[in-house]
Scaffold this motif. Structure first.
Motif, PDB file in Angstrom:
ATOM      1  N   TRP A  75       0.814  -1.224   0.000  1.00  0.00           N
ATOM      2  CA  TRP A  75       0.000   0.000   0.000  1.00  0.00           C
ATOM      3  C   TRP A  75       0.846   1.273   0.000  1.00  0.00           C
ATOM      4  N   ARG A  76       2.144   1.163  -0.257  1.00  0.00           N
ATOM      5  CA  ARG A  76       3.017   2.331  -0.136  1.00  0.00           C
ATOM      6  C   ARG A  76       2.994   3.271  -1.331  1.00  0.00           C
ATOM      7  N   THR A  77       2.603   2.798  -2.496  1.00  0.00           N
ATOM      8  CA  THR A  77       2.604   3.693  -3.653  1.00  0.00           C
ATOM      9  C   THR A  77       1.360   4.575  -3.640  1.00  0.00           C
ATOM     10  N   LYS A  78       1.464   5.708  -4.300  1.00  0.00           N
ATOM     11  CA  LYS A  78       0.344   6.643  -4.358  1.00  0.00           C
ATOM     12  C   LYS A  78      -0.867   5.992  -5.026  1.00  0.00           C
ATOM     13  N   ILE A  79      -0.648   5.258  -6.108  1.00  0.00           N
ATOM     14  CA  ILE A  79      -1.749   4.622  -6.842  1.00  0.00           C
ATOM     15  C   ILE A  79      -2.448   3.584  -5.956  1.00  0.00           C
ATOM     16  N   ALA A  80      -1.669   2.781  -5.243  1.00  0.00           N
ATOM     17  CA  ALA A  80      -2.260   1.762  -4.367  1.00  0.00           C
ATOM     18  C   ALA A  80      -3.046   2.412  -3.227  1.00  0.00           C
ATOM     19  N   LYS A  81      -2.484   3.448  -2.625  1.00  0.00           N
ATOM     20  CA  LYS A  81      -3.175   4.157  -1.536  1.00  0.00           C
ATOM     21  C   LYS A  81      -4.493   4.762  -2.023  1.00  0.00           C
ATOM     22  N   GLU A  82      -4.456   5.364  -3.209  1.00  0.00           N
ATOM     23  CA  GLU A  82      -5.673   5.964  -3.757  1.00  0.00           C
ATOM     24  C   GLU A  82      -6.740   4.908  -4.025  1.00  0.00           C
ATOM     25  N   ALA A  83      -6.330   3.747  -4.574  1.00  0.00           N
ATOM     26  CA  ALA A  83      -7.291   2.664  -4.835  1.00  0.00           C
ATOM     27  C   ALA A  83      -7.882   2.145  -3.528  1.00  0.00           C
ATOM     28  N   ARG A  84      -7.031   1.987  -2.515  1.00  0.00           N
ATOM     29  CA  ARG A  84      -7.487   1.518  -1.201  1.00  0.00           C
ATOM     30  C   ARG A  84      -8.467   2.515  -0.587  1.00  0.00           C
ATOM     31  N   ASP A  85      -8.099   3.782  -0.591  1.00  0.00           N
ATOM     32  CA  ASP A  85      -8.936   4.816   0.018  1.00  0.00           C
ATOM     33  C   ASP A  85     -10.255   4.979  -0.734  1.00  0.00           C
ATOM     34  N   GLN A  86     -10.227   4.869  -2.050  1.00  0.00           N
ATOM     35  CA  GLN A  86     -11.442   4.962  -2.853  1.00  0.00           C
ATOM     36  C   GLN A  86     -12.386   3.809  -2.528  1.00  0.00           C
ATOM     37  N   ALA A  87     -11.832   2.599  -2.432  1.00  0.00           N
ATOM     38  CA  ALA A  87     -12.654   1.426  -2.098  1.00  0.00           C
ATOM     39  C   ALA A  87     -13.323   1.627  -0.743  1.00  0.00           C
ATOM     40  N   ARG A  88     -12.554   2.048   0.248  1.00  0.00           N
ATOM     41  CA  ARG A  88     -13.120   2.259   1.583  1.00  0.00           C
ATOM     42  C   ARG A  88     -14.177   3.352   1.577  1.00  0.00           C
ATOM     43  N   ALA A  89     -13.940   4.424   0.806  1.00  0.00           N
ATOM     44  CA  ALA A  89     -14.914   5.515   0.719  1.00  0.00           C
ATOM     45  C   ALA A  89     -16.229   5.028   0.121  1.00  0.00           C
ATOM     46  N   GLU A  90     -16.169   4.005  -0.722  1.00  0.00           N
ATOM     47  CA  GLU A  90     -17.367   3.432  -1.337  1.00  0.00           C
ATOM     48  C   GLU A  90     -17.954   2.294  -0.501  1.00  0.00           C
ATOM     49  N   GLY A  91     -17.390   2.079   0.700  1.00  0.00           N
ATOM     50  CA  GLY A  91     -17.891   1.022   1.570  1.00  0.00           C
ATOM     51  C   GLY A  91     -17.462  -0.368   1.121  1.00  0.00           C
ATOM     52  N   LYS A  92     -16.385  -0.444   0.366  1.00  0.00           N
ATOM     53  CA  LYS A  92     -15.904  -1.725  -0.151  1.00  0.00           C
ATOM     54  C   LYS A  92     -14.640  -2.162   0.575  1.00  0.00           C
ATOM     55  N   LEU A  93     -14.223  -3.399   0.303  1.00  0.00           N
ATOM     56  CA  LEU A  93     -13.059  -3.983   0.962  1.00  0.00           C
ATOM     57  C   LEU A  93     -11.871  -4.026   0.009  1.00  0.00           C
ATOM     58  N   PRO A  94     -10.850  -3.221   0.251  1.00  0.00           N
ATOM     59  CA  PRO A  94      -9.659  -3.310  -0.587  1.00  0.00           C
ATOM     60  C   PRO A  94      -8.752  -4.440  -0.099  1.00  0.00           C
ATOM     61  N   ILE A  95      -8.175  -5.160  -1.030  1.00  0.00           N
ATOM     62  CA  ILE A  95      -7.242  -6.215  -0.680  1.00  0.00           C
ATOM     63  C   ILE A  95      -6.196  -6.327  -1.777  1.00  0.00           C
ATOM     64  N   LEU A  96      -4.972  -6.545  -1.381  1.00  0.00           N
ATOM     65  CA  LEU A  96      -3.899  -6.734  -2.348  1.00  0.00           C
ATOM     66  C   LEU A  96      -4.100  -8.075  -3.039  1.00  0.00           C
ATOM     67  N   ALA A  97      -3.896  -8.108  -4.343  1.00  0.00           N
ATOM     68  CA  ALA A  97      -4.105  -9.324  -5.123  1.00  0.00           C
ATOM     69  C   ALA A  97      -3.313 -10.499  -4.558  1.00  0.00           C
ATOM     70  N   ARG A  98      -2.110 -10.251  -4.085  1.00  0.00           N
ATOM     71  CA  ARG A  98      -1.274 -11.338  -3.551  1.00  0.00           C
ATOM     72  C   ARG A  98      -1.829 -11.921  -2.248  1.00  0.00           C
ATOM     73  N   LYS A  99      -2.743 -11.205  -1.575  1.00  0.00           N
ATOM     74  CA  LYS A  99      -3.335 -11.682  -0.320  1.00  0.00           C
ATOM     75  C   LYS A  99      -4.560 -12.573  -0.541  1.00  0.00           C
ATOM     76  N   VAL A 100      -5.163 -12.511  -1.732  1.00  0.00           N
ATOM     77  CA  VAL A 100      -6.391 -13.265  -1.994  1.00  0.00           C
ATOM     78  C   VAL A 100      -6.200 -14.768  -1.798  1.00  0.00           C
ATOM     79  N   PRO A 101      -5.142 -15.395  -2.354  1.00  0.00           N
ATOM     80  CA  PRO A 101      -4.969 -16.837  -2.115  1.00  0.00           C
ATOM     81  C   PRO A 101      -4.804 -17.187  -0.631  1.00  0.00           C
ATOM     82  N   GLU A 102      -4.141 -16.323   0.113  1.00  0.00           N
ATOM     83  CA  GLU A 102      -3.964 -16.536   1.552  1.00  0.00           C
ATOM     84  C   GLU A 102      -5.314 -16.547   2.269  1.00  0.00           C
TER      85      GLU A 102
END
Length: 186
Positions: A75-102
């Motif tokens: 979540w350190r890049t600006k693009i990743a942070k913006e995607a995460r924050d946008q998802a949360r603002a829309e009431g959604k769950l952001p997750i890194l693609a690499r975490k999905v299999p876990e």
């Protein structure tokens, strides 16, 4: 709201100004002022909470349309942070693609364990995330309380609480290291 069992969204549940286990935890471990602030402002979301919420939705509700998979290393890049924050603002769950299999592996492990236990088939009848409202009478008067069990069986004989942890889930280790500091959700 009248005492009983209700189907509310999480934001509707959180908006109820009633006493909950999470609020009691904050009162006992911090202060009344902390509890008031938490009740008025909620808790700050975190990646760990998002992962737990996603696993919770997958196990108890069969998935979620509110998942936003972000293709980034962290979540350190600006693009990743913006995607995460946008998802949360829309009431959604952001997750890194690499975490999905876990998370999917966590859910599969829980499903397999339940299938081989004395509660096998529990998800065949009942509902996830029902809100229970009741009143307690004490010296100060009546206190309205709320709870939101993860799963309530149809006959109301069993309540399940699904917890995830970043540490060891070995019962002896978990009880000794994780449980004492576990923050119970409202």
């Amino acid at each position: 709201m009248k005492p009983g069992i209700h189907q509310l969204t999480m934001p509707e549940y959180l908006a109820l100004p009633y006493l909950s286990s999470g609020l009691c935890h904050t009162l006992l471990t911090n202060s009344p002022q902390h509890a008031k602030f938490e009740q008025e402002h909620g808790r700050e979301a975190s990646s760990e909470m998002d992962i737990g919420t996603y696993a919770h939705a997958m196990l108890l509700e069969g998935g979620t349309d509110a998942l936003v998979i972000v293709d980034a290393d962290d979540w350190r890049t600006k693009i990743a942070k913006e995607a995460r924050d946008q998802a949360r603002a829309e009431g959604k769950l952001p997750i890194l693609a690499r975490k999905v299999p876990e998370v999917e592996a966590m859910v599969k492990t829980a499903q397999d364990y339940i299938a081989g236990s004395e509660i096998a088939g529990i998800f065949d009848s009942g509902k996830a995330e029902q809100t229970i409202i009741w009143t307690e009478t004490c010296d100060a008067g009546e206190i309205i309380c709320k709870a939101r069990p993860d799963w309530l069986s149809a006959d109301r004989s069993l309540i399940l609480s699904y917890k995830t942890t970043a540490g060891s889930a070995n019962p002896d280790a978990w009880i000794r290291t994780q449980l004492p500091s576990y923050d119970v959700a409202t």
